[in-house]
Design a protein around this motif. Sequence first.
Motif: not given
Length: 446
Positions: A33-35, A52-59, A430-443
């Motif tokens: 499965p895709d991460a 978005p805070i969660r994704y920001g911390r993971m990134a 993959t996560l970093s690229a998704a955040i940079a492209s706006g696919v994933v919103t991170a804080a």
Amino acid sequence: MATPSERAEAGKTARKRVPRSSHGRWIPSSQRPDALTVLERESVDRIPEFVPIRYGRMAVSPFAFLRGAAAVMAADLAAQRHTGLTVQLCGDAHLLNFGVFASPERTLLFDVNDFDETLPGPFEWDVKRLAASVAVAALQNGTSKPKAHRAAQVAAESYRHAMRRLAGLGELDVWYERIAADDLVPLVRGADRTRMERRIARARRRNSLQALDKLTAKDDSGRRHIIEDPPLLERVTDLDRVTLGKIFSDYRSSLSEERRLLLDRFHFVDAARKVVGVGSVGTRCFILLLEGRDDGDPLFLQIKEAGASVLEQYLAPSAFTHHGRRVVCGQRLTQAASDIFLGWMTGPEQRHFYWRQLRDMKGSAEVETMSPSLLREYARLCGRALARAHARSGDRIAIAAYLGTSDVFDRAIADFALRYAGQNADDYTTLSAAIASGVVTAAPGV
């Protein structure tokens, strides 16, 4: 009841199902499965504004990503054959889920200290997550691949040696086994020893009185309240006394009688919603300030939401339908000593929660700043602690026989750890690229 020799034979038989050398393999299948899909699935029931805070911390780093991606690794482990040698898993045994905390006798212990994902399962799943976290941390700190491999191997080697020692002990000796924090200092030398002594001293100061000074203030009337730090810490203003009374009553009933009496000697002062951790960001978490004899006698309790373990879709369902109780019972079974206020209750909307003290001399390592030698010794310590935890719930004799006297298992686990560190790096990218492209919103930075 099986004899020790019969139990040992069962462990050796497990080698036929899953050879020890086979643990070194990691090749993601085409059905992996895709991460990001796994992480998004986890976010569905979380507080939306905190995701978005969660994704920001993971990134922040590959290690931070690993911390938040327990569900991703659970799916990967489930795709591999397992030994069938079952223990009460921590479920998320990375390096930062080990640490020091105070026993009820006020002794500072070192142990596994996070059980949100706890569930019975194959012992090697915890060992692999620990070893993978060692490899990820080592590589992130600039260590070479051979040295990262060695550090991961040390964690597995320590686990094997400790399990084989515990297999030779009686039941009560295993149950009373513990690792005192003061015993850790002689394990390291020079500047690393000084750093460890400071961390232990800092943990001793982390108690409710310290939290009182840091987290609270008094208003003009002299009433104490929790200081807000939005969005990470926000006071709960709509907690009516009826709701509060029910919450306390349900939680109180999960405690033993003498601890109910102790809890009754405190009264409620204030409450706040808190954002915690990396993987837990977005789950519902609160802190409560209680007062005992006077305003210099505080008790801080943390109330944390407990959802289904990330392991449950791959293993037998929990014996407990209440996830708060699952966490509490798993922790009590696994830890050498547990928080006296550990309990559970059902909150609004039938959500499950568990309770514990917010600060009780708790402390964790700073793996991002560890030297290669200190990281290796810390990995050794974590491997030993994990074996002690598993020996309480699993068949330590069968596991020890499976592991054997050679380093076959250790080297295989280290091979897996290094390969999985590469997979983790790819998922992080993959996560970093998704955040940079706006696919994933991170804080970031929150």
